[in-house]
Structures are given as structure tokens and as C-alpha cells.
Design a protein around this motif. Structure first.
Motif, PDB file in Angstrom:
ATOM      1  N   ARG A  35       0.783  -1.196   0.100  1.00  0.00           N
ATOM      2  CA  ARG A  35       0.088  -0.129  -0.028  1.00  0.00           C
ATOM      3  C   ARG A  35       0.774   1.367  -0.064  1.00  0.00           C
ATOM      4  NH1 ARG A  35      -4.111   0.212   4.645  1.00  0.00           N
ATOM      5  NH2 ARG A  35      -4.957   1.544   3.110  1.00  0.00           N
ATOM      6  N   GLY A  36       2.185   1.299   0.251  1.00  0.00           N
ATOM      7  CA  GLY A  36       2.922   2.302   0.470  1.00  0.00           C
ATOM      8  C   GLY A  36       2.955   2.805   1.910  1.00  0.00           C
ATOM      9  N   TYR A  37       4.114   3.524   2.141  1.00  0.00           N
ATOM     10  CA  TYR A  37       4.399   3.857   3.291  1.00  0.00           C
ATOM     11  C   TYR A  37       3.286   4.858   3.934  1.00  0.00           C
ATOM     12  CZ  TYR A  37       6.741   6.363   7.234  1.00  0.00           C
ATOM     13  OH  TYR A  37       6.895   6.889   8.545  1.00  0.00           O
ATOM     14  N   GLU A  38       2.853   5.961   3.512  1.00  0.00           N
ATOM     15  CA  GLU A  38       1.741   6.842   3.717  1.00  0.00           C
ATOM     16  C   GLU A  38       0.380   6.349   4.197  1.00  0.00           C
ATOM     17  OE1 GLU A  38       2.622   9.708   4.824  1.00  0.00           O
ATOM     18  OE2 GLU A  38       4.752  10.010   3.950  1.00  0.00           O
ATOM     19  N   ALA A  39       0.195   5.305   3.321  1.00  0.00           N
ATOM     20  CA  ALA A  39      -1.313   4.586   3.543  1.00  0.00           C
ATOM     21  C   ALA A  39      -1.313   3.725   4.430  1.00  0.00           C
ATOM     22  CB  ALA A  39      -1.405   3.975   2.131  1.00  0.00           C
ATOM     23  N   THR A  40      -0.291   2.771   4.994  1.00  0.00           N
ATOM     24  CA  THR A  40      -0.154   2.220   6.180  1.00  0.00           C
ATOM     25  C   THR A  40      -0.320   2.933   7.367  1.00  0.00           C
ATOM     26  OG1 THR A  40       1.504   0.720   4.780  1.00  0.00           O
ATOM     27  CG2 THR A  40       1.395   0.284   7.241  1.00  0.00           C
ATOM     28  N   THR A  41      -0.988   2.072   8.382  1.00  0.00           N
ATOM     29  CA  THR A  41      -1.424   2.758   9.757  1.00  0.00           C
ATOM     30  C   THR A  41      -0.710   1.668  10.631  1.00  0.00           C
ATOM     31  OG1 THR A  41      -3.296   1.841  10.006  1.00  0.00           O
ATOM     32  CG2 THR A  41      -3.254   3.941   8.777  1.00  0.00           C
ATOM     33  N   MET A  42      -0.197   2.473  11.813  1.00  0.00           N
ATOM     34  CA  MET A  42       0.055   1.544  12.755  1.00  0.00           C
ATOM     35  C   MET A  42      -0.954   0.578  13.299  1.00  0.00           C
ATOM     36  SD  MET A  42       3.216   2.620  13.867  1.00  0.00           S
ATOM     37  CE  MET A  42       3.460   2.351  15.778  1.00  0.00           C
ATOM     38  N   ALA A  43      -2.232   0.843  13.400  1.00  0.00           N
ATOM     39  CA  ALA A  43      -3.332  -0.021  13.796  1.00  0.00           C
ATOM     40  C   ALA A  43      -3.316  -1.162  12.731  1.00  0.00           C
ATOM     41  CB  ALA A  43      -4.767   0.816  13.599  1.00  0.00           C
ATOM     42  N   GLU A  44      -3.415  -0.845  11.316  1.00  0.00           N
ATOM     43  CA  GLU A  44      -3.005  -1.828  10.442  1.00  0.00           C
ATOM     44  C   GLU A  44      -1.978  -2.952  10.561  1.00  0.00           C
ATOM     45  OE1 GLU A  44      -5.164   0.314   6.499  1.00  0.00           O
ATOM     46  OE2 GLU A  44      -3.344   0.571   6.982  1.00  0.00           O
ATOM     47  N   ILE A  45      -0.754  -2.220  10.876  1.00  0.00           N
ATOM     48  CA  ILE A  45       0.507  -3.297  11.392  1.00  0.00           C
ATOM     49  C   ILE A  45       0.113  -4.074  12.395  1.00  0.00           C
ATOM     50  CG2 ILE A  45       2.876  -3.226  12.090  1.00  0.00           C
ATOM     51  CD1 ILE A  45       2.973  -0.300  10.762  1.00  0.00           C
ATOM     52  N   ALA A  46      -0.481  -3.554  13.376  1.00  0.00           N
ATOM     53  CA  ALA A  46      -0.602  -4.328  14.435  1.00  0.00           C
ATOM     54  C   ALA A  46      -1.618  -5.644  14.239  1.00  0.00           C
ATOM     55  CB  ALA A  46      -1.136  -3.592  15.684  1.00  0.00           C
ATOM     56  N   ALA A  88      -1.429  -8.664  16.739  1.00  0.00           N
ATOM     57  CA  ALA A  88      -1.136  -7.979  17.875  1.00  0.00           C
ATOM     58  C   ALA A  88      -1.903  -7.123  18.275  1.00  0.00           C
ATOM     59  CB  ALA A  88       0.560  -7.448  17.791  1.00  0.00           C
ATOM     60  N   LYS A  89      -1.736  -6.631  19.521  1.00  0.00           N
ATOM     61  CA  LYS A  89      -2.664  -5.626  20.036  1.00  0.00           C
ATOM     62  C   LYS A  89      -1.816  -4.170  20.069  1.00  0.00           C
ATOM     63  CE  LYS A  89      -4.783  -8.030  23.936  1.00  0.00           C
ATOM     64  NZ  LYS A  89      -4.715  -8.108  25.357  1.00  0.00           N
ATOM     65  N   ILE A  90      -2.422  -3.173  19.575  1.00  0.00           N
ATOM     66  CA  ILE A  90      -2.081  -2.023  19.332  1.00  0.00           C
ATOM     67  C   ILE A  90      -1.000  -1.530  20.223  1.00  0.00           C
ATOM     68  CG2 ILE A  90      -3.474  -0.496  20.419  1.00  0.00           C
ATOM     69  CD1 ILE A  90      -1.675   0.323  16.913  1.00  0.00           C
ATOM     70  N   GLY A  91      -1.190  -1.641  21.400  1.00  0.00           N
ATOM     71  CA  GLY A  91      -0.410  -1.453  22.576  1.00  0.00           C
ATOM     72  C   GLY A  91       0.961  -2.243  22.760  1.00  0.00           C
ATOM     73  N   SER A  92       0.787  -3.504  22.096  1.00  0.00           N
ATOM     74  CA  SER A  92       2.137  -4.115  21.685  1.00  0.00           C
ATOM     75  C   SER A  92       3.251  -3.486  20.804  1.00  0.00           C
ATOM     76  CB  SER A  92       1.905  -5.607  21.386  1.00  0.00           C
ATOM     77  OG  SER A  92       3.049  -6.238  21.597  1.00  0.00           O
ATOM     78  N   LEU A  93       2.611  -3.106  19.729  1.00  0.00           N
ATOM     79  CA  LEU A  93       3.224  -2.104  18.703  1.00  0.00           C
ATOM     80  C   LEU A  93       4.039  -0.966  19.286  1.00  0.00           C
ATOM     81  CD1 LEU A  93       4.250  -1.949  15.940  1.00  0.00           C
ATOM     82  CD2 LEU A  93       1.821  -0.949  15.441  1.00  0.00           C
ATOM     83  N   TYR A  94       3.054  -0.296  19.969  1.00  0.00           N
ATOM     84  CA  TYR A  94       3.632   1.158  20.660  1.00  0.00           C
ATOM     85  C   TYR A  94       4.678   0.760  21.668  1.00  0.00           C
ATOM     86  CZ  TYR A  94       0.352   4.167  17.854  1.00  0.00           C
ATOM     87  OH  TYR A  94      -0.106   4.959  16.963  1.00  0.00           O
ATOM     88  N   ARG A  95       4.466  -0.509  22.116  1.00  0.00           N
ATOM     89  CA  ARG A  95       5.561  -0.520  23.338  1.00  0.00           C
ATOM     90  C   ARG A  95       6.991  -0.791  22.698  1.00  0.00           C
ATOM     91  NH1 ARG A  95       6.597  -6.638  25.701  1.00  0.00           N
ATOM     92  NH2 ARG A  95       8.284  -5.954  27.249  1.00  0.00           N
ATOM     93  N   PHE A  96       7.029  -1.270  21.498  1.00  0.00           N
ATOM     94  CA  PHE A  96       8.206  -1.466  20.690  1.00  0.00           C
ATOM     95  C   PHE A  96       8.837  -0.188  19.938  1.00  0.00           C
ATOM     96  CE2 PHE A  96       6.976  -5.915  21.630  1.00  0.00           C
ATOM     97  CZ  PHE A  96       8.064  -6.289  22.515  1.00  0.00           C
ATOM     98  N   PHE A  97       7.672   0.156  19.169  1.00  0.00           N
ATOM     99  CA  PHE A  97       7.962   1.472  18.294  1.00  0.00           C
ATOM    100  C   PHE A  97       6.880   2.411  18.503  1.00  0.00           C
ATOM    101  CE2 PHE A  97       8.558  -2.735  16.265  1.00  0.00           C
ATOM    102  CZ  PHE A  97       9.966  -2.371  15.693  1.00  0.00           C
ATOM    103  N   PRO A  98       7.323   3.970  19.115  1.00  0.00           N
ATOM    104  CA  PRO A  98       6.498   4.916  19.391  1.00  0.00           C
ATOM    105  C   PRO A  98       5.949   5.581  18.354  1.00  0.00           C
ATOM    106  CG  PRO A  98       9.107   5.315  19.167  1.00  0.00           C
ATOM    107  CD  PRO A  98       9.127   4.059  19.085  1.00  0.00           C
ATOM    108  N   ASN A  99       6.185   5.240  16.857  1.00  0.00           N
ATOM    109  CA  ASN A  99       5.609   5.807  15.869  1.00  0.00           C
ATOM    110  C   ASN A  99       6.235   4.853  14.760  1.00  0.00           C
ATOM    111  OD1 ASN A  99       8.037   6.925  15.156  1.00  0.00           O
ATOM    112  ND2 ASN A  99       7.313   8.607  16.477  1.00  0.00           N
TER     113      ASN A  99
END
Length: 218
Positions: free
Chosen positions: A38-49, A54-65
Motif C-alpha cells: 500500500r505504500g508507506y503513507e497509506a499504512t497505519t500503526m493499527a493495520e500493522i498491529a 498483535a494488540k496496538i499497545g504491543s506495537l507502541y511498546r516497541f515502536f513509538p511511531n
């Protein structure tokens, strides 16, 4: 200073436990898949999790943004390139120029899935030229090293020139295979033949030890 700017200065968490390292790998793999699709800009943290299960909190635990995720992916991709080209240089001692030509062609094809989001990252980031130069630099140095192992009499400057030609041939062939470059059904095989002939012509005069070469091309 806005929240995004302040968050951007935070660094990623490096997990100490195996379970944490595994989770980070899963998150980065999911991010790489999404950014390639999808490209970098279109990808969201929620979609990555979500893609990583994984839970979104788990993603933010390792990566702040998302920028921190991108930084980690760039480092991961560069490390893959370094490892693969180091392994190639070790193999090259046992390969003929023809065999090395085939291995080089296949290398970029097999590497692409492992660094699939690198193009998307380069297109989106303000430091894309730096990233592109690093990736290309690693590729040229790695290919040149393999060429010199295969042909010990080859000087470094010429090896890098040949490596640059080889790298572009590899990219064109991958484009043909993925249908991103103009092609016909048998054109990839023709390009492979051309690639073999080119490397055989350039490397064979330098296959002897440097002190025994008297009539090699400059």
C-alpha cells in the motif's frame, strides 16, 4: 512542538527476551508486507498491529511511531543485503563466471521478498536518497567483492564498474519477471545469456593470480 515531533525523538525498544524479539520480527514483517502493498503513507500503526495479530499497545511498546518502524525496517533490509553479499563472496571462489552470472541474477530475485518494502520506504522518506545510496553502495561493494574472488586479478575500480553494470542487469531482469518492465516471453532468457557472456568476457582474463597476468585487459 507537536506530539508527533516529540514522539519522533523517542527510540525503539530493543527486547532482551526471545519472545520479545520474535514479536518485533512479526511486527516488522507485517509492516514490510503492508508498506510494499500500500505504500508507506497509506499504512497505519493499527493495520500493522492487526496484520501481525498483535494488540496496538504491543506495537507502541516497541515502536513509538511509524517513523520508528520505518527506521527499523531500513536497518533490517540493509543487514539482509550485507549478509547475502558476504555469503556470495564466499561462494564465488568455487564458481565459474557463467555460474556466478546465474547466481547473481537469481540473488536479486530471491532477495526482493526479503526487502520488499525498501522501495516504498525510499519513495516516502525525506532521506530517501541517503537510503538509496546506502542500498546501492552495499550492492555494488558486495557484487564487486564476489567478482574479485572469482577473478583474483581484477582491480577494485574495474570490479566496481562491472558490478554497477551487473546490478542494473539484475534489476532489469527482475522487472521483466515481475512484468514491471517491457518484455516478451523469451526475453528474460535472452538477458540471462547476455549477462553470462558479459561476465565471462570481463572476468576470464583475470581468473589467474595477479602476478601471473601479463596480457589482461586494463
Amino acid at each position: 512542538m507537536d506530539s508527533n515531533s516529540s514522539r519522533g525523538k523517542r527510540t525503539s525498544l530493543q527486547p532482551m527476551r526471545a519472545a520479545g524479539r520474535q514479536r518485533v520480527e512479526e511486527l516488522l514483517e507485517a509492516a514490510s508486507d503492508l508498506m510494499a502493498e500500500r505504500g508507506y503513507e497509506a499504512t497505519t500503526m493499527a493495520e500493522i498491529a492487526a496484520r501481525a495479530g498483535a494488540k496496538i499497545g504491543s506495537l507502541y511498546r516497541f515502536f513509538p511511531n511509524k517513523e520508528a518502524v520505518a527506521d527499523a525496517l531500513v536497518q533490517r533490509h540493509i543487514a539482509v543485503l550485507e549478509d547475502e553479499y558476504a555469503a556470495l563472496a564466499k561462494r564465488a571462489a568455487t564458481l565459474s563466471p557463467d555460474a556466478l552470472a546465474d547466481v547473481l541474477i537469481e540473488l536479486l530475485v530471491t532477495l526482493h521478498p526479503r526487502v520488499k518494502s525498501l522501495s516504498a520506504l525510499m519513495e516516502a522518506r525525506t532521506d530517501k536518497m541517503e537510503i538509496r545510496d546506502r542500498a546501492r553502495g552495499h550492492a555494488i561493494v558486495g557484487i564487486a567483492a564476489a567478482l574479485r574472488v572469482c577473478a583474483p586479478g581484477l582491480e577494485e575500480a574495474l570490479a566496481r564498474d562491472i558490478a554497477a553494470v551487473v546490478l542494473n542487469t539484475m534489476k532489469v531482469l527482475r522487472g521483466m519477471i515481475t512484468k514491471n518492465a517491457p518484455t516478451t516471453p523469451d526475453a528474460p532468457d535472452e538477458l540471462r545469456r547476455m549477462h553470462r557472456l558479459y561476465l565471462a568476457d570481463r572476468l576470464e582474463p583475470f581468473r589467474r593470480a595477479p602476478d601471473s597476468i601479463t596480457d589482461a585487459e586494463p
